[in-house]
Scaffold this active site. Structure first.
Site, PDB file in Angstrom:
ATOM      1  N   GLY A  12       0.772  -1.234   0.000  1.00  0.00           N
ATOM      2  CA  GLY A  12       0.000   0.000   0.000  1.00  0.00           C
ATOM      3  C   GLY A  12       0.804   1.285   0.000  1.00  0.00           C
ATOM      4  N   LEU A  91      -3.700  -6.699  -7.610  1.00  0.00           N
ATOM      5  CA  LEU A  91      -3.182  -7.778  -8.454  1.00  0.00           C
ATOM      6  C   LEU A  91      -4.266  -8.607  -9.129  1.00  0.00           C
ATOM      7  CD1 LEU A  91      -0.209  -8.971  -6.219  1.00  0.00           C
ATOM      8  CD2 LEU A  91      -0.169  -7.449  -8.216  1.00  0.00           C
ATOM      9  N   HIS A 110       1.383   1.346 -13.119  1.00  0.00           N
ATOM     10  CA  HIS A 110       2.222   0.202 -13.520  1.00  0.00           C
ATOM     11  C   HIS A 110       3.683   0.634 -13.423  1.00  0.00           C
ATOM     12  CE1 HIS A 110       3.251  -3.582 -15.419  1.00  0.00           C
ATOM     13  NE2 HIS A 110       4.088  -2.907 -16.186  1.00  0.00           N
ATOM     14  N   ASP A 151      -3.065  -3.678 -18.654  1.00  0.00           N
ATOM     15  CA  ASP A 151      -2.117  -2.598 -18.966  1.00  0.00           C
ATOM     16  C   ASP A 151      -2.276  -2.025 -20.369  1.00  0.00           C
ATOM     17  OD1 ASP A 151       0.398  -4.567 -17.259  1.00  0.00           O
ATOM     18  OD2 ASP A 151      -1.064  -3.136 -16.465  1.00  0.00           O
TER      19      ASP A 151
END
Ligand code: GRF
Length: 199
Positions: A12, A91, A110, A151
């Site tokens: 985090g 994830l 990313h 992505d």
């Protein structure tokens, strides 16, 4: 202000960057209302609680199918009046119901300069291992909109970071976080929230 949910899976640090930016008054169009973790052990949940932000867990283990989890997450976000979703070290894939409910309103961070070192299998340290294996001299981070493919959504922001001699995946990850992720994610989230408020 746009009610914002932050989805997390791990430490985090990107959530912390958002919380710190909000506390510093740097996110005037953002109200972080909810943090949702994909697993109950995510340290990010403790960061949210320490900041007084409501938390929830939406783990694959708690649902019979991905569709049921997708439905539950969508309901959770909508019940909290969420208008913007931030994936910060998250994830899991975002399911079709959440994607349909939040078109161009989900952003992801990313840890590479997309299109390099991205797509299925490229996450966390693996991204930096691939960058070092390729021998690139410059890497960085990307904030992009989320769609049904890993992505591949529209790029909103990028920041370059130099690879240094002797870097390990861990030292490179830390530098990319400090010099890129934690800077461009709050900036991009604020810019998108401002746009959403004006539409
Ligand atoms: C970071 O490298 C981030 O870019 C990636 O997940 C890693 C952990 O993020 N998406 P955090 O510390 O959980 O925010």
């Amino acid at each position: 202000m746009v009610n914002t949910a932050v989805l997390v899976s791990g430490g985090g640090t990107n959530l912390q960057a958002l919380l710190d930016a909000q506390a510093a008054g740097s996110l005037p169009h953002v109200q972080i209302k909810l943090v949702v973790a994909s697993n109950p052990n995510a340290y990010a949940l403790q960061r949210a609680a320490a900041a007084g932000v409501e938390t929830a867990v939406c783990s694959a283990r708690d649902y019979d199918t991905p569709a049921a989890r997708d439905e539950a997450l969508c309901r959770l976000l909508q019940n909290h009046g969420i208008g913007l979703v931030v994936l910060a070290g998250y994830l899991s894939m975002i399911g079709p119901k959440v994607l349909a409910a939040y078109p161009d309103k989900i952003v992801n961070i990313h840890p590479s300069l997309i299109p390099s070192f991205c797509g299925a299998g490229y996450y966390g340290l693996r991204v930096h291992e691939a960058a070092l294996a390729k021998g690139v001299k410059i890497t960085g981070a990307t904030v992009h909109l989320v769609n049904e493919n890993y992505d591949e959504g529209r790029i909103l922001a990028q920041k370059a970071v130099a690879v240094q001699d002797g870097d390990t995946p861990e030292t490179l990850q830390r530098r990319v976080m400090e010099q890129a992720e934690w800077i461009i994610l709050p900036q991009a989230v604020e810019a998108l929230a401002q746009q959403l408020e004006q539409t």
